[in-house]
Design an enzyme around this catalytic site. Structure first.
Site, PDB file in Angstrom:
ATOM      1  N   GLU A 170       0.801  -1.209   0.000  1.00 18.57           N
ATOM      2  CA  GLU A 170       0.000   0.000   0.000  1.00 18.57           C
ATOM      3  C   GLU A 170       0.845   1.275   0.000  1.00 18.57           C
ATOM      4  O   GLU A 170       0.441   2.291  -0.552  1.00 18.57           O
ATOM      5  CB  GLU A 170      -0.944   0.006   1.205  1.00 18.57           C
ATOM      6  N   ASP A 171       1.992   1.228   0.636  1.00 17.48           N
ATOM      7  CA  ASP A 171       2.747   2.467   0.864  1.00 17.48           C
ATOM      8  C   ASP A 171       4.043   2.596   0.072  1.00 17.48           C
ATOM      9  O   ASP A 171       4.696   3.626   0.151  1.00 17.48           O
ATOM     10  CB  ASP A 171       3.083   2.606   2.362  1.00 17.48           C
TER      11      ASP A 171
END
Ligand code: MN
Length: 506
Positions: A74-75
């Site tokens: 996600e990051d």
């Protein structure tokens, strides 16, 4: 946890496993290199804290590796395929599960309401229940749930760095979804920490009031508790029972507040404000300790609970009794063996790697070959989870694996406002429309899924955000809607309106 792990993990994992854990750590360091937490610390402190929590309750190498990598997809630029190529399917499956769970969220509209008011709203209770189900349905593997719980603990520990709006949402979610799940899993230690971290954000005034209550007479209470602890120790030793440990605690925080609520804020009704916990070698000694204590103290009637003979649904085993202590104060005494203590703190995870020391083979290969078996007697909580679902499969079916699939026939769909609805597998926008409101169903002319227009026979997938396009006036559904609808509710409403066409003159 240090950057170089070999030392920390020696004795617990085999050399090949440590090497893989180290590789995961190196990758996470690189990928998160330029990111900071809101606290200003390097981002890597977060996945490391998560891995540390997982290590401390005794989880296996794949779970610890997934804990280290859990925020990569996600990051950062590292995607799930790269993780699978490098660390295998099992780790990728765990990381993917954690990533998917980020869609399980409490809706913003509830946050404006104050703590107590919210509890009285049935619609809120229903939302929370559906979200708990969605949480389990999405994770599919108990280890995914546990990684997410560890993630939440560290996020709660550092919550004061976020803005007030996020604080309230995250803390409320923690209280309503995460802490109850930790409780269901029997991880008492995590449940208590999550509750006490969230309490002051969700109920600021109440938390202050509790602190005040606990603060008054605190020194005296602790002295009294110390005295009774010494006395218990003495009388046990005299009877040739040497306890491994006696813990003393004054009840506080969220659990005290909940209890006070039930007793109209009358603290004299709280019989377990002062507590002792006697930990002994085995079950037989538990009963011996109980009879020695009963011979030496005055008892409070009807306070003896034998959770060894009859464990709680989450597997909790301990003897409880309440005696009259110094100054006529009641003191609750809990008696348990060290094995029961492990279980009460670590829940189901207490059993997984019990013989870790004996076999230092790669857990990794082992785990991949056979799903790690869960002892049959530890399945009580899974059966308990099952009761959340009206129609469930035979719980013995998944006794041999960590995977649970009793929600496999259900999907969870969001409204644009973030409300979540539970629907059967293969449900279409028509099912969703009727689940929102019968009138929305009758006036449905189209649907958008995640912002894109779709035909009405489109199969929805868990996590979709669905917006129903409606005509100004309700209309009688066409007969073919009966084939498109999968839910009982939608089918019966469609049938009803075909039988009695909607009256448009009104
Ligand atoms: Mn995280």
């Amino acid at each position: 946890m240090e950057k170089n792990l070999s030392k920390a993990f020696e004795g617990r994992f085999s050399a090949p496993d440590i090497a893989v854990i180290q590789a995961a750590l190196d990758l996470a360091y690189k990928a998160h290199r330029d990111q900071k937490r809101k606290s200003g610390e390097p981002y890597i402190t977060h996945p490391i804290a998560v891995a540390e929590l997982l290590y401390n309750i005794g989880l296996d190498a794949p779970t610890i590796i997934a804990g280290i990598l859990h925020d990569l997809p996600e990051d950062t630029h590292v995607d799930i395929n790269q993780i699978q190529r490098k660390f295998g399917r099992e780790v990728a499956h765990l990381v993917n599960g954690v990533t998917k769970l980020s869609s399980v969220r409490l809706k913003t509209k509830w946050f404006g309401l104050r703590g107590k008011e919210l509890e009285k709203i049935p619609a809120f209770e229903r939302q929370v229940n559906t979200l708990r189900k969605m949480f389990l349905a999405t994770s599919k593997d108990i280890r995914v749930v546990i990684i997410k719980l560890a993630d939440r603990i560290h996020n709660m520990r550092t919550l004061h760095f976020l803005n007030p709006e996020k604080q309230t949402r995250i803390a409320r979610e923690t209280l309503e979804i995460y802490a109850p799940l930790a409780d269901r899993l029997g991880i008492g230690k995590w449940k208590t920490e999550l509750e006490n971290l969230a309490f002051p954000y969700v109920y600021p005034n109440e938390a202050k009031a509790i602190e005040k209550i606990v603060g008054t007479n605190q020194a005296k209470r602790e002295r009294d508790l110390q005295r009774i602890k010494e006395k218990v120790y003495k009388i046990l030793v005299k009877k040739q029972i040497k306890p491994l440990e006696i813990q003393a605690r004054v009840k506080h925080g969220y659990s005290l507040w909940r209890k006070l609520n039930r007793y109209h804020n009358d603290i004299s009704k709280i019989y377990d404000l002062l507590g002792l916990r006697v930990i002994v070698e085995n079950e037989q000694q538990c009963y011996a300790v109980m009879s020695v204590i009963h011979a030496h103290f005055k008892l409070l009637p009807n306070r003896i609970k034998d959770y060894i003979a009859t464990p709680k649904p989450n597997g909790y085993r301990t003897l409880h009794t309440t005696v009259i202590g110094p100054n006529n104060q009641p003191v609750e005494i809990q008696i348990r063996s060290k094995q029961m203590h492990q279980e009460a703190e670590k829940g189901i995870t207490a059993h997984w790697y019990y013989d870790e020391g004996k076999k230092k083979v790669s857990r990794f290969k082992l785990a991949r070959k056979h799903a790690i078996p869960v002892p049959k007697e530890q399945l009580a909580w899974i059966k308990e989870l099952n009761r959340w679902q009206a129609s469930v499969d035979d719980p013995t079916e998944f006794s041999q694996s960590l995977k649970f699939d009793f929600f496999k026939d259900r999907i969870f769909i969001f409204t644009p406002q973030g409300d979540v609805k539970e629907l059967p597998q293969d449900a279409t926008p028509i099912d969703f429309a009727f689940s929102v409101h019968s009138q929305i169903g009758y006036s449905c002319v189209g649907a958008k899924v995640n912002g894109k227009i779709v035909p009405l026979n489109h199969k929805l997938r868990s996590g979709d955000v669905v917006e129903i396009l409606t005509s100004k006036k309700p209309h009688t559904p066409k007969r073919d809607w009966l084939d498109l609808a999968k839910s009982r509710l939608a089918k019966s409403l469609i049938r009803r309106s075909i039988r009695n066409p909607l009256d448009r003159t009104k």
